[in-house]
Scaffold this motif. Structure first.
Motif, mmCIF file in Angstrom:
data_model
loop_
_atom_site.group_PDB
_atom_site.id
_atom_site.type_symbol
_atom_site.label_atom_id
_atom_site.label_comp_id
_atom_site.label_asym_id
_atom_site.label_seq_id
_atom_site.Cartn_x
_atom_site.Cartn_y
_atom_site.Cartn_z
ATOM 1 N N VAL A 1 0.834 -1.204 0.000
ATOM 2 C CA VAL A 1 0.000 0.000 0.000
ATOM 3 C C VAL A 1 0.869 1.255 0.000
ATOM 4 O O VAL A 1 0.566 2.247 -0.678
ATOM 5 C CB VAL A 1 -0.943 0.004 1.222
ATOM 6 N N ALA A 2 1.968 1.221 0.755
ATOM 7 C CA ALA A 2 2.859 2.390 0.858
ATOM 8 C C ALA A 2 3.799 2.517 -0.337
ATOM 9 O O ALA A 2 4.592 3.464 -0.389
ATOM 10 C CB ALA A 2 3.677 2.300 2.140
ATOM 11 N N PHE B 1 12.427 7.102 2.875
ATOM 12 C CA PHE B 1 12.828 6.796 4.244
ATOM 13 C C PHE B 1 12.589 5.315 4.515
ATOM 14 O O PHE B 1 11.758 4.669 3.861
ATOM 15 C CB PHE B 1 12.067 7.659 5.260
ATOM 16 N N LEU B 2 13.343 4.783 5.460
ATOM 17 C CA LEU B 2 13.260 3.372 5.799
ATOM 18 C C LEU B 2 12.204 3.146 6.876
ATOM 19 O O LEU B 2 12.145 3.884 7.866
ATOM 20 C CB LEU B 2 14.614 2.876 6.305
ATOM 21 N N ALA B 3 11.376 2.148 6.683
ATOM 22 C CA ALA B 3 10.384 1.762 7.684
ATOM 23 C C ALA B 3 10.548 0.281 7.988
ATOM 24 O O ALA B 3 10.930 -0.502 7.113
ATOM 25 C CB ALA B 3 8.968 2.043 7.186
ATOM 26 N N GLY B 4 10.285 -0.084 9.234
ATOM 27 C CA GLY B 4 10.324 -1.484 9.629
ATOM 28 C C GLY B 4 8.974 -1.906 10.177
ATOM 29 O O GLY B 4 8.274 -1.107 10.802
ATOM 30 N N GLY C 1 10.163 9.637 9.166
ATOM 31 C CA GLY C 1 9.251 9.533 8.039
ATOM 32 C C GLY C 1 7.838 9.932 8.416
ATOM 33 O O GLY C 1 7.581 10.447 9.500
ATOM 34 N N ASP C 2 6.885 9.654 7.522
ATOM 35 C CA ASP C 2 5.505 10.086 7.760
ATOM 36 C C ASP C 2 4.486 9.063 7.283
ATOM 37 O O ASP C 2 3.354 9.410 6.955
ATOM 38 C CB ASP C 2 5.242 11.428 7.068
ATOM 39 N N VAL D 1 10.264 3.671 1.754
ATOM 40 C CA VAL D 1 9.029 4.356 1.370
ATOM 41 C C VAL D 1 9.377 5.656 0.653
ATOM 42 O O VAL D 1 10.107 6.490 1.207
ATOM 43 C CB VAL D 1 8.164 4.665 2.609
ATOM 44 N N PRO D 2 8.885 5.863 -0.571
ATOM 45 C CA PRO D 2 9.204 7.101 -1.289
ATOM 46 C C PRO D 2 8.495 8.300 -0.677
ATOM 47 O O PRO D 2 7.405 8.176 -0.122
ATOM 48 C CB PRO D 2 8.706 6.826 -2.708
ATOM 49 N N GLU D 3 9.144 9.444 -0.737
ATOM 50 C CA GLU D 3 8.506 10.676 -0.311
ATOM 51 C C GLU D 3 7.296 10.956 -1.206
ATOM 52 O O GLU D 3 7.280 10.592 -2.380
ATOM 53 C CB GLU D 3 9.482 11.854 -0.393
#
Length: 240
Positions: free
Chosen positions: A43-44, A76-79, A98-99, A208-210
């Motif tokens: 989704v992201a 940004f990196l998300a886990g 991130g957001d 995740v892309p901006e």
């Protein structure tokens, strides 16, 4: 709902805790029921980046990802990992700086037919947000508990009062608002977030892309003269 209180999240103020780093550098924590980490990253529109064995590795990978950019980061990196909660399994997603959990398009899609809750800080500045989505709809969101919006801004007032978040006026100086927001999140999800949980989890990661900036079409020039008279002129982009 659980009987958790803000006191149960006093650990976030320890200088050795993850939240000491998160509050200084910014973070978003997102919880979604019945959605897997892989589905969340789809989704992201995140690019898979393997796994991290624990929070320390996730933080180090986050720092490394920042060094890849000469100017403003374009991603940004998300886990994310799976954790049991109210009504079944939940995905807990964490990003630093991130957001992910504050983007309406992502949260609406993730919460379709289920529930999603997020809280965040922009790091170093007094801006801390809470979002509760249900069935694709933003139900309650706030920065200050007294200034809520959403389709049902008052739906959480009773539980907020129990936790020391005053929905109608000044906040109690003895209440740690951030700890109370984490407790509010647990009341809605049944997920108890502990330092041990975050430290020991195996994180599936994604880049995740901006969000692309909306193309501006013009500007409005608003001028107020010495007598209080106002003049507004709209100038299209092609006129500049």
């Amino acid at each position: 709902m659980t009987s958790v209180t803000a006191a149960d999240y006093g650990w976030i103020r320890s200088s050795s805790s993850f939240f000491d780093f998160a509050l200084q550098n910014g973070y978003t924590m997102t919880l979604v029921r019945g959605v897997t980490p892989a589905e969340l990253f789809t989704v992201a529109e995140a690019e898979p980046r393997g796994t991290c064995a624990g929070l320390t590795e996730l933080i180090e990978r986050h720092k490394e990802s920042l060094s890849d950019w000469d100017d403003w980061p374009e991603s940004f990196l998300a886990g994310a990992f799976t954790v049991p909660g109210a009504g079944g399994d939940w995905t807990l997603a964490l990003d630093l700086g991130g957001d992910l959990g504050t983007r309406p398009s992502i949260m609406e899609a993730l919460s379709a037919g289920t529930r999603a809750v997020s809280h965040s800080s922009n790091g170093g500045k007094p801006m801390h947000f809470f979002h509760w989505y249900e069935d694709g709809e933003l139900r309650t969101t706030f920065e200050s508990p007294a200034h809520r919006t959403g389709s049902t801004p008052d739906a959480l007032n009773a539980v907020m009062r129990e936790l020391g978040l005053n929905p109608s006026g000044d906040e109690d100086a003895d209440v740690d608002t951030k700890a109370a927001v984490l407790a509010l999140t647990e009341r809605l999800t049944g997920v108890r977030v502990t330092e041990e949980l975050l430290a020991g989890a195996e994180y599936r990661t994604g880049e995740v892309p901006e969000e692309p900036a909306e193309e501006w079409k013009g500007v409005v020039i608003d001028i107020t003269d010495a007598h209080g008279g106002r003049t507004s002129v709209e100038v299209r982009r092609d006129q500049l």
